[in-house]
Design an enzyme around this catalytic site. Sequence first.
Site, mmCIF file in Angstrom:
data_model
loop_
_atom_site.group_PDB
_atom_site.id
_atom_site.type_symbol
_atom_site.label_atom_id
_atom_site.label_comp_id
_atom_site.label_asym_id
_atom_site.label_seq_id
_atom_site.Cartn_x
_atom_site.Cartn_y
_atom_site.Cartn_z
ATOM 1 N N ARG A 49 14.714 -22.660 -57.239
ATOM 2 C CA ARG A 49 14.316 -22.652 -58.504
ATOM 3 C C ARG A 49 15.071 -21.353 -59.184
ATOM 4 N NH1 ARG A 49 7.904 -22.665 -57.905
ATOM 5 N NH2 ARG A 49 8.178 -21.462 -56.213
ATOM 6 N N GLU A 91 2.000 -15.361 -28.317
ATOM 7 C CA GLU A 91 2.733 -14.509 -29.364
ATOM 8 C C GLU A 91 2.302 -13.260 -29.082
ATOM 9 O OE1 GLU A 91 4.362 -16.551 -33.002
ATOM 10 O OE2 GLU A 91 2.040 -17.208 -32.873
ATOM 11 N N HIS A 138 3.513 -28.499 -30.995
ATOM 12 C CA HIS A 138 4.641 -27.939 -29.745
ATOM 13 C C HIS A 138 3.939 -28.325 -28.482
ATOM 14 C CE1 HIS A 138 6.530 -26.251 -33.045
ATOM 15 N NE2 HIS A 138 5.864 -25.083 -33.025
ATOM 16 N N LYS A 154 -2.273 -15.627 -30.966
ATOM 17 C CA LYS A 154 -1.230 -14.410 -31.628
ATOM 18 C C LYS A 154 -2.116 -13.075 -31.098
ATOM 19 C CE LYS A 154 0.253 -16.758 -35.935
ATOM 20 N NZ LYS A 154 1.600 -16.555 -35.655
HETATM 21 N N1 LIG Z 1 9.154 -19.571 -41.956
HETATM 22 C C1 LIG Z 1 9.289 -20.264 -40.569
HETATM 23 O O1 LIG Z 1 9.489 -19.687 -39.439
HETATM 24 C C2 LIG Z 1 8.837 -21.567 -40.552
HETATM 25 C C3 LIG Z 1 8.568 -22.130 -38.942
HETATM 26 C C4 LIG Z 1 8.432 -23.404 -39.008
HETATM 27 C C5 LIG Z 1 8.069 -24.290 -39.846
HETATM 28 N N2 LIG Z 1 8.208 -23.537 -41.163
HETATM 29 C C6 LIG Z 1 7.885 -24.619 -42.119
HETATM 30 O O2 LIG Z 1 9.153 -24.587 -43.078
HETATM 31 C C7 LIG Z 1 8.791 -24.934 -44.425
HETATM 32 C C8 LIG Z 1 9.413 -23.785 -45.184
HETATM 33 O O3 LIG Z 1 9.105 -22.525 -45.028
HETATM 34 P P1 LIG Z 1 9.325 -21.139 -45.245
HETATM 35 O O4 LIG Z 1 8.679 -19.940 -44.432
HETATM 36 O O5 LIG Z 1 10.770 -21.053 -45.475
HETATM 37 O O6 LIG Z 1 8.730 -21.488 -46.793
HETATM 38 P P2 LIG Z 1 8.866 -20.098 -48.048
HETATM 39 O O7 LIG Z 1 9.454 -18.757 -47.684
HETATM 40 O O8 LIG Z 1 7.515 -19.893 -48.648
HETATM 41 O O9 LIG Z 1 9.830 -21.006 -48.965
HETATM 42 C C9 LIG Z 1 9.549 -22.152 -49.496
HETATM 43 C C10 LIG Z 1 11.071 -22.303 -50.534
HETATM 44 O O10 LIG Z 1 10.477 -23.614 -51.220
HETATM 45 C C11 LIG Z 1 10.772 -23.373 -52.643
HETATM 46 N N3 LIG Z 1 9.668 -23.797 -53.631
HETATM 47 C C12 LIG Z 1 8.484 -23.654 -53.710
HETATM 48 N N4 LIG Z 1 7.923 -24.501 -54.531
HETATM 49 C C13 LIG Z 1 8.952 -24.881 -55.419
HETATM 50 C C14 LIG Z 1 9.111 -25.759 -56.453
HETATM 51 N N5 LIG Z 1 7.963 -26.183 -57.240
HETATM 52 N N6 LIG Z 1 10.316 -26.214 -56.856
HETATM 53 C C15 LIG Z 1 11.388 -25.633 -56.255
HETATM 54 N N7 LIG Z 1 11.425 -24.806 -55.299
HETATM 55 C C16 LIG Z 1 10.106 -24.666 -54.580
HETATM 56 C C17 LIG Z 1 10.750 -21.819 -52.757
HETATM 57 O O11 LIG Z 1 11.457 -21.224 -53.836
HETATM 58 P P3 LIG Z 1 11.388 -20.251 -54.651
HETATM 59 O O12 LIG Z 1 12.237 -19.259 -54.100
HETATM 60 O O13 LIG Z 1 12.138 -20.378 -55.995
HETATM 61 O O14 LIG Z 1 9.937 -19.852 -54.895
HETATM 62 C C18 LIG Z 1 11.257 -21.409 -51.336
HETATM 63 O O15 LIG Z 1 12.875 -21.385 -51.458
HETATM 64 C C19 LIG Z 1 7.478 -25.123 -44.614
HETATM 65 O O16 LIG Z 1 7.161 -26.283 -44.540
HETATM 66 C C20 LIG Z 1 6.906 -24.387 -43.140
HETATM 67 O O17 LIG Z 1 5.752 -24.947 -42.657
HETATM 68 C C21 LIG Z 1 8.562 -22.567 -41.642
#
Ligand SMILES: NC(=O)c1ccc[n+]([C@@H]2O[C@H](COP(=O)([O-])OP(=O)(O)OC[C@H]3O[C@@H](n4cnc5c(N)ncnc54)[C@H](OP(=O)(O)O)[C@@H]3O)[C@@H](O)[C@H]2O)c1
Length: 512
Positions: A67, A242, A266, A364
């Site tokens: 965004r 964890e 997992h 955790k």
């Molecule tokens: N973080 C981890 O370690 C981890 C581990 C395993 C799996 N996952 C999975 O990976 C995915 C991403 O995780 P994350 O932690 O990176 O999530 P996050 O930090 O919340 O990031 C979400 C992303 O989606 C974008 N977004 C959300 N709503 C949107 C919309 N309506 N239009 C355009 N962009 C939008 C956000 O953009 P903006 O910046 O513009 O808000 C941001 O770039 C999730 O499904 C999560 O379950 C994450």
Amino acid sequence: MSPLNGSGANPLRDPADRRLPRIAGPSGLVIFGVTGDLSRKKLMPAVYDLANRGLLPPGFSLVGFARRDWEDEDFAQVVHDAVKEHARTPFREEVWQQLIQGMRFVQGTFDDDEAFERLRSTIDELDKQQGTGGNFAFYLSVPPGAFPVVIQQLKKSGLADQSKGSWRRAVIEKPFGHDLKSAEELNKVVHEVFEPDQVFRIDHYLGKETVQNILALRFANTMFEPIWNRSYVDHVQITMAEDIGIGGRAGYYDGIGAARDVIQNHLLQLLALTAMEEPSSFGADALAREKTKVLGAVRLPKDLGADTVRGQYAAGWQGGEKVIGYLQEDGIDPESKTDTYAALKLEIDNRRWAGVPFYLRTGKRLGRRVTEIAVVFQRAPHSPFDHTATEELGQNAIVIRVQPDEGITVRFGSKVPGTSMEIRDVSMDFAYGESFTESSPEAYERLILDVLLGDANLFPRTEEVELSWKILDPVEEYWDEHGRPAQYKSGTWGPAEADEMLARDGRSWRRP
Ligand SMILES: NC(=O)c1ccc[n+]([C@@H]2O[C@H](COP(=O)([O-])OP(=O)(O)OC[C@H]3O[C@@H](n4cnc5c(N)ncnc54)[C@H](OP(=O)(O)O)[C@@H]3O)[C@@H](O)[C@H]2O)c1
């Protein structure tokens, strides 16, 4: 011009020569949610590490979609910073300069048709400028609720269409659904747009070297498999512990909990690899067939009250610091029943495993960060040493240490030096760090490369995901209807109920 064709196979290379690196053919990657935590910490660094190892094609392109009102240069700067901070391999200016040629940013929200049109033009332009050949993978690193809308937009905009000789693939992060029903609904949406071989569901555990090594240990050797069954194995313990709490992820975690977050994906995948029969090859179909068979044979205990446990961390001490309990964390409902610890006893209804319990646990704020699979063997049927041994003989075990300190330990009894026949447990260790000079690639490096190559071996299929939810759903329903999670002190090994669960079977959890 690269000799690689669109499917990633290299016609000039002898397929029998496995020493040659697997290099992706002309292609690009679009990351949705590129400003997110996962993208910064794992995906962008993995792309750079692949480039640095020479595994990406010369014109590889990386498109970020989010965004923020960024130009290509702003995006490149964010990638640069993420790479500098998190990449595994050293920063090399020449690699960076080549990578940056194919970097683009598309600004928009997921419901914005015009943004997807702009994405389409960007990809067309990259095909011409970078020679990506129409081959693009779309990585959905977005909140799980946004998976369907992004998939539908890919269809509506024509981005999901593969023209002749090129490919389009979708990569979907976890969690894949919240229960069986939602996973089936999501599968339906995904398969209305993509064929099964175009879909890559991420379970990053499968990208870990140590997890793939379960198959090497079992099927590339002769000495383990003959004893890998109910005649010799007493039980199996699979642990993912964890030492940290939920950090800033209250919004994601509350209402999901440990069992959905870790066991459904997992730990059940680790169980499948540990328990499955030998596949006829290491190909995606053969592997999926065996994993599906064994997951289909998993049986829940009859008494869910006795043989499942959930807990919630209470205040305590962790690494010398005082820490708060789950219910006091920012953004958590003080009445929340979300589990931060979950343990299950499962059995497998087949000839190899009948009667052998598989104990799974995750949590955790436990004593230590560790993931391991311990195959614990029956005691020797007769001991001629009883009179002199000072302690009861232990049980032999093979422990696959998934992380950290990756390796394998074999535990067995040995004579203590001296005049009496005293036996004590000792360990024989294989450590990756000592046996190999190469460091292991990050799981996401391996998985992104596999997507670009079209190798689906390490990605769970529809049936596996749905079977895993089928196993977990009754447990979650039982928990919903019965009481609250037991509290356990941060820094300990979980609630007393989990110890009692094993004690009733005459066993105890390992303290890794
Ligand atoms: N973080 C981890 O370690 C981890 C581990 C395993 C799996 N996952 C999975 O990976 C995915 C991403 O995780 P994350 O932690 O990176 O999530 P996050 O930090 O919340 O990031 C979400 C992303 O989606 C974008 N977004 C959300 N709503 C949107 C919309 N309506 N239009 C355009 N962009 C939008 C956000 O953009 P903006 O910046 O513009 O808000 C941001 O770039 C999730 O499904 C999560 O379950 C994450």
